[in-house]
Design a protein around this motif. Structure first.
Motif, PDB file in Angstrom:
ATOM      1  N   ILE A 126       0.026   3.645  -3.183  1.00  0.00           N
ATOM      2  CA  ILE A 126      -1.479   4.430  -2.643  1.00  0.00           C
ATOM      3  C   ILE A 126      -0.228   4.995  -2.089  1.00  0.00           C
ATOM      4  O   ILE A 126      -0.537   6.437  -2.126  1.00  0.00           O
ATOM      5  N   VAL A 127       0.459   5.706  -0.804  1.00  0.00           N
ATOM      6  CA  VAL A 127       0.684   6.285  -0.063  1.00  0.00           C
ATOM      7  C   VAL A 127       1.547   6.805  -0.731  1.00  0.00           C
ATOM      8  O   VAL A 127       1.499   8.071  -0.294  1.00  0.00           O
ATOM      9  N   SER A 176       0.563  -1.668  -0.212  1.00  0.00           N
ATOM     10  CA  SER A 176       0.233  -0.280   0.118  1.00  0.00           C
ATOM     11  C   SER A 176       1.194   1.336   0.208  1.00  0.00           C
ATOM     12  O   SER A 176       0.513   3.100  -0.345  1.00  0.00           O
ATOM     13  N   ALA A 193       0.040   9.426  -3.253  1.00  0.00           N
ATOM     14  CA  ALA A 193      -0.999  10.317  -2.798  1.00  0.00           C
ATOM     15  C   ALA A 193      -0.122  11.313  -1.912  1.00  0.00           C
ATOM     16  O   ALA A 193      -0.218  12.461  -2.342  1.00  0.00           O
ATOM     17  N   SER A 194       0.378  10.851  -1.234  1.00  0.00           N
ATOM     18  CA  SER A 194       1.540  12.308  -0.764  1.00  0.00           C
ATOM     19  C   SER A 194       2.396  12.806  -1.641  1.00  0.00           C
ATOM     20  O   SER A 194       2.440  14.374  -1.341  1.00  0.00           O
ATOM     21  N   ALA A 213      -9.380  12.703   0.813  1.00  0.00           N
ATOM     22  CA  ALA A 213      -9.042  11.554   0.269  1.00  0.00           C
ATOM     23  C   ALA A 213      -7.586  11.292   0.934  1.00  0.00           C
ATOM     24  O   ALA A 213      -7.072   9.529   1.667  1.00  0.00           O
ATOM     25  N   TYR A 214      -6.561  11.880   0.711  1.00  0.00           N
ATOM     26  CA  TYR A 214      -5.387  11.984   0.880  1.00  0.00           C
ATOM     27  C   TYR A 214      -5.021  11.670   2.841  1.00  0.00           C
ATOM     28  O   TYR A 214      -4.169  10.818   3.202  1.00  0.00           O
ATOM     29  N   SER A 261      -6.096   5.558   7.292  1.00  0.00           N
ATOM     30  CA  SER A 261      -5.925   3.837   6.963  1.00  0.00           C
ATOM     31  C   SER A 261      -4.663   3.097   7.432  1.00  0.00           C
ATOM     32  O   SER A 261      -4.417   2.199   7.699  1.00  0.00           O
ATOM     33  N   THR A 262      -4.015   4.128   7.217  1.00  0.00           N
ATOM     34  CA  THR A 262      -2.767   3.370   7.088  1.00  0.00           C
ATOM     35  C   THR A 262      -2.461   3.281   8.479  1.00  0.00           C
ATOM     36  O   THR A 262      -1.835   2.108   8.582  1.00  0.00           O
ATOM     37  N   GLN A 289      -7.447  10.468   4.401  1.00  0.00           N
ATOM     38  CA  GLN A 289      -8.242   8.779   4.514  1.00  0.00           C
ATOM     39  C   GLN A 289      -7.162   7.662   4.509  1.00  0.00           C
ATOM     40  O   GLN A 289      -7.505   6.359   4.975  1.00  0.00           O
ATOM     41  N   ILE A 290      -6.086   8.471   3.175  1.00  0.00           N
ATOM     42  CA  ILE A 290      -5.458   7.066   3.121  1.00  0.00           C
ATOM     43  C   ILE A 290      -4.398   7.105   4.478  1.00  0.00           C
ATOM     44  O   ILE A 290      -3.529   6.035   5.196  1.00  0.00           O
TER      45      ILE A 290
END
Length: 327
Positions: free
Chosen positions: A37-38, A34, A41-42, A280-281, A287-288, A283-284
């Motif tokens: 994705i992080v 993941s 988005a970062s 959304a970032y 979630s992490t 939330q990522i």
């Protein structure tokens, strides 16, 4: 200026890992994956810290006396402030990405590669400033603890508790670093709330980018101010009496008004899209934290507090640069 990166590799035998504990290694690998994705988005978020500043320069009116020079000055300011802020944020998040990569390497038995530029991240944590705000001391401490885990994994012989140590000992620092809380807050039923506090990565996104005084708030104000002046002028013109027979004059005013409205809406749509992406970032990031917390509970099963304290001992003086020289 780019630094030459020297890699430190640690080979981790699968047999050793399989004997370390009964936890689900596939879950750890999935968590590590993941990081893509992080990372995306970062990077996307960090880039727009700078791009938002550039977009604001479009809404400086080009008046005859100083419009163009003022725009040029503002662009230069973007280079010296928001571009630096953007790079700073990428640096800070790289600690989290490196950690996720390290877990994946350990869980899958691959080589663990870390470069010696990580030596400079400790100072970067302390000096990071985005729109004059810095990471809270707890968040800095969390980032420093994550670095200690990375140092430990790369410089000591891989023991049977390698993965367990990494995850269990980094759980609280991860919370500090991302949410600003040392541990997740819980409701009356014991359910984790993950409510962000002041000082972590999520706080920087909310306070320095999403807020009224943040990047997007300033961009919204610039757009409103710019178009408001034109709309006011158009409204004043609309108060003048127009000869009904002068059809062309009526059409021109309607056309200008429609064009201004379209341009204004497009500008605000960009802000709305960036706001949605930033939320959304966040939330990522949440979630992490949640996923890591679940892994930590799994790997800490059966451990008493004294066992955790003994497990989480790190060499704080180690340096990748010194290791590279010895190698």
């Amino acid at each position: 200026m780019l630094k030459r990166k020297s890699l430190i590799s640690v080979v981790i035998p699968i047999a050793v890992l399989l004997g370390s504990c009964g936890a689900n290694f596939q879950s750890v690998e999935n968590f590590s994956k993941s990081r893509e994705i992080v990372g995306r988005a970062s990077n996307d978020f960090a880039e727009d810290i700078y791009q938002s500043c550039l977009r604001r320069t479009r809404y400086i009116k080009l008046v005859p006396d100083n419009g163009i020079p003022y725009r040029n000055d503002r662009r230069e300011s973007c280079e010296t402030t928001e571009r630096v802020n953007s790079d700073n944020f990428k640096t800070v998040v790289s600690i989290l990405i490196d950690y996720m990569d390290a877990l994946g390497a350990i869980a899958s038995g691959k080589n663990l590669s870390l470069d010696n530029s990580i030596d400079d991240l400790g100072e970067s944590l302390k000096n990071l400033s985005i729109n004059t705000n810095k990471l809270d001391s707890d968040a800095v401490d969390g980032g420093s603890q994550i670095l200690k885990v990375l140092f430990d994994l790369a410089t000591k012989k891989i023991r049977e508790d390698a993965l367990q140590k990494a995850i269990v000992c980094t759980n609280e620092p991860i919370h500090k670093y991302i949410t600003g809380n040392s541990v997740p807050a819980t409701d009356k039923n014991g359910v984790d709330l993950y409510k962000p506090a002041k000082g972590g990565l999520i706080f920087l996104v909310n306070d320095n980018y999403l807020s009224k005084n943040g990047n997007l708030g300033q961009e919204t104000d610039a757009i409103d101010t710019y178009y408001k002046s034109y709309f006011l002028t158009l409204n004043e013109l609309g108060k003048d009496k127009i000869n009904p027979s002068n059809y062309q004059q009526v059409v021109e005013r309607i056309t200008v008004g429609e064009k201004l409205t379209i341009d204004y809406n497009k500008a605000m749509e960009i802000v709305a899209d960036r706001e949605q992406a930033a939320r959304a970032y966040n939330q990522i990031l949440v979630s992490t934290v949640k996923t890591h917390n679940r892994l930590s509970k799994e790997f800490a099963e059966g451990l008493k507090p004294k066992d955790v304290n003994q497990l989480c001992q790190f060499n704080t003086k180690v340096s990748f640069k010194k290791i590279d020289e010895k190698k």
